[in-house]
Write a protein that holds these residues in place. Structure first.
Motif, PDB file in Angstrom:
ATOM      1  N   LYS A 202       5.747   2.904  -0.718  1.00 58.75           N
ATOM      2  CA  LYS A 202       5.861   3.127   0.725  1.00 58.75           C
ATOM      3  C   LYS A 202       4.885   2.203   1.441  1.00 58.75           C
ATOM      4  CE  LYS A 202       6.765   7.114   2.852  1.00 58.75           C
ATOM      5  NZ  LYS A 202       6.638   8.513   3.233  1.00 58.75           N
ATOM      6  N   VAL A 203       5.380   1.510   2.463  1.00 61.16           N
ATOM      7  CA  VAL A 203       4.558   0.591   3.231  1.00 61.16           C
ATOM      8  C   VAL A 203       3.589   1.378   4.102  1.00 61.16           C
ATOM      9  CG1 VAL A 203       4.579  -1.217   4.999  1.00 61.16           C
ATOM     10  CG2 VAL A 203       6.351  -1.185   3.217  1.00 61.16           C
TER      11      VAL A 203
ATOM     12  N   THR B 185       0.777  -3.906   3.141  1.00 62.02           N
ATOM     13  CA  THR B 185       0.009  -3.070   2.227  1.00 62.02           C
ATOM     14  C   THR B 185       0.893  -1.909   1.831  1.00 62.02           C
ATOM     15  OG1 THR B 185      -2.055  -3.687   3.310  1.00 62.02           O
ATOM     16  CG2 THR B 185      -2.087  -1.700   1.936  1.00 62.02           C
ATOM     17  N   VAL B 186       1.065  -1.731   0.517  1.00 65.44           N
ATOM     18  CA  VAL B 186       2.012  -0.764  -0.018  1.00 65.44           C
ATOM     19  C   VAL B 186       1.281   0.255  -0.886  1.00 65.44           C
ATOM     20  CG1 VAL B 186       4.086  -0.500  -1.448  1.00 65.44           C
ATOM     21  CG2 VAL B 186       3.814  -2.518  -0.007  1.00 65.44           C
ATOM     22  N   ASP B 187       1.665   1.514  -0.748  1.00 70.02           N
ATOM     23  CA  ASP B 187       1.141   2.585  -1.591  1.00 70.02           C
ATOM     24  C   ASP B 187       2.115   2.784  -2.747  1.00 70.02           C
ATOM     25  OD1 ASP B 187       0.467   4.970  -2.841  1.00 70.02           O
ATOM     26  OD2 ASP B 187       0.047   6.034  -0.988  1.00 70.02           O
TER      27      ASP B 187
ATOM     28  N   GLY C 206      -0.217   6.147  -5.372  1.00 71.65           N
ATOM     29  CA  GLY C 206      -1.585   6.413  -4.930  1.00 71.65           C
ATOM     30  C   GLY C 206      -2.504   5.206  -4.926  1.00 71.65           C
ATOM     31  N   LYS C 207      -2.012   4.039  -5.334  1.00 71.46           N
ATOM     32  CA  LYS C 207      -2.815   2.810  -5.313  1.00 71.46           C
ATOM     33  C   LYS C 207      -2.232   1.864  -4.267  1.00 71.46           C
ATOM     34  CE  LYS C 207      -4.005   2.886 -10.221  1.00 71.46           C
ATOM     35  NZ  LYS C 207      -3.896   2.177 -11.482  1.00 71.46           N
ATOM     36  N   GLU C 208      -3.113   1.181  -3.548  1.00 69.78           N
ATOM     37  CA  GLU C 208      -2.665   0.206  -2.558  1.00 69.78           C
ATOM     38  C   GLU C 208      -2.596  -1.184  -3.168  1.00 69.78           C
ATOM     39  OE1 GLU C 208      -4.981   0.276   1.011  1.00 69.78           O
ATOM     40  OE2 GLU C 208      -4.402   2.329   1.488  1.00 69.78           O
ATOM     41  N   LYS C 209      -1.560  -1.911  -2.798  1.00 70.52           N
ATOM     42  CA  LYS C 209      -1.394  -3.287  -3.243  1.00 70.52           C
ATOM     43  C   LYS C 209      -0.804  -4.075  -2.080  1.00 70.52           C
ATOM     44  CE  LYS C 209       0.576  -6.200  -6.839  1.00 70.52           C
ATOM     45  NZ  LYS C 209       1.422  -6.325  -7.999  1.00 70.52           N
ATOM     46  N   ILE C 210      -1.236  -5.311  -1.920  1.00 72.39           N
ATOM     47  CA  ILE C 210      -0.733  -6.166  -0.843  1.00 72.39           C
ATOM     48  C   ILE C 210       0.364  -7.068  -1.410  1.00 72.39           C
ATOM     49  CG2 ILE C 210      -1.313  -7.979   0.794  1.00 72.39           C
ATOM     50  CD1 ILE C 210      -4.137  -6.746   0.932  1.00 72.39           C
ATOM     51  N   PHE C 211       1.479  -7.121  -0.703  1.00 72.03           N
ATOM     52  CA  PHE C 211       2.633  -7.940  -1.095  1.00 72.03           C
ATOM     53  C   PHE C 211       2.972  -8.937  -0.003  1.00 72.03           C
ATOM     54  CE2 PHE C 211       3.167  -4.366  -3.842  1.00 72.03           C
ATOM     55  CZ  PHE C 211       3.830  -4.858  -4.961  1.00 72.03           C
TER      56      PHE C 211
END
Length: 130
Positions: A71-72, A82-84, A87-92
């Motif tokens: 989920k963005v 930034t996407v969840d 429970g972890k955030e990652k940038i795409f």
């Protein structure tokens, strides 16, 4: 009279079909995502990988890892989101160097920074530089 009605029905159906096809082929967002906060898609979950594969469908990313629904959380003006994911955030990156080469009717819209296959099984093609 029945024959004329059938011909008219057929003509209208063809107009709708060709109209829908022309709208699909003019999709300017193919190969990139215009995410909003809360948007969902499937993302590559691997750490340290720069493939940044995103798709509307589940499947494998171009590096071979299973895509996971995410989920963005936020969208930046630099073309990243930034996407969840679990429970972890990652940038795409929201646009890819490679995009699915499938017909416009396909809705997978797989994008990646690496070559490979999209989630619908077609080979991805390199995006022409702007």
């Amino acid at each position: 009279m029945v024959h004329v009605k059938k011909i008219l029905t057929f003509a209208v159906a063809m107009l709708v079909l060709f109209g829908a096809a022309s709208i699909g082929s003019a999709d300017s967002t193919r190969g990139s995502y215009d995410f909003k906060e809360g948007s969902e898609a499937y993302f590559c979950q691997c750490d340290g990988c720069a493939c940044d594969t995103i798709s509307n469908n589940p499947g494998k990313c171009t590096c071979g890892v299973d895509l996971v629904k995410g989920k963005v959380k936020s969208v930046a003006e630099d073309g990243t989101a930034t996407v969840d994911i679990d429970g972890k955030e990652k940038i795409f990156k929201t646009g890819g160097k490679y995009v699915c080469a499938c017909p416009p009717a396909c809705t997978c819209n797989t994008v990646s920074q690496n070559p490979g296959n999209c989630t619908c099984g077609k080979a991805m093609k390199e995006v022409a530089p702007e």
